[in-house]
Write an enzyme that holds these catalytic residues in place. Sequence first.
Site, PDB file in Angstrom:
ATOM      1  CB  CYS A 112     -11.652   4.039   0.334  1.00  0.00           C
ATOM      2  SG  CYS A 112     -12.900   3.998  -0.937  1.00  0.00           S
ATOM      3  CB  CYS A 161      -7.968   5.681   0.732  1.00  0.00           C
ATOM      4  SG  CYS A 161      -8.981   5.988   2.188  1.00  0.00           S
TER       5      CYS A 161
END
Length: 131
Positions: free
Chosen positions: A8, A80
Amino acid sequence: MKKVMFVCKRNSCRSQMAEGFAKTLGAGKIAVTSCGLESSRVHPTAIAMMEEVGIDISGQTSDPIENFNADDYDVVISLCGCGVNLPPEWVTQEIFEDWQLEDPDGQSLEVFRTVRGQVKERVENLIAKIS
């Protein structure tokens, strides 16, 4: 044994929780690491949220993706929506998924718990699929 990388943006919350769940739920089935497009720190609230479910991630570290080689991993999971920002070699591994989970940083504990639950469910499904 499949080698999994969770990625992420800052390797602070979502990828750290995913690493913790995967190491616990996938013990002996998969090898797990996490990293970020940039490194920061393991978020204290992420540590607390995982402690609530009996998983200690306080010893995990936040590391930049540059420290790793994509060819060392069979599975790459972006948590993400940052898959579009990953170097091409990371998205062409055997399995690549972009889970696009909400960033709980700066939000309420309830949001953290919701994201934690989403991470756990997806990690469980991933382990079932690849092990």
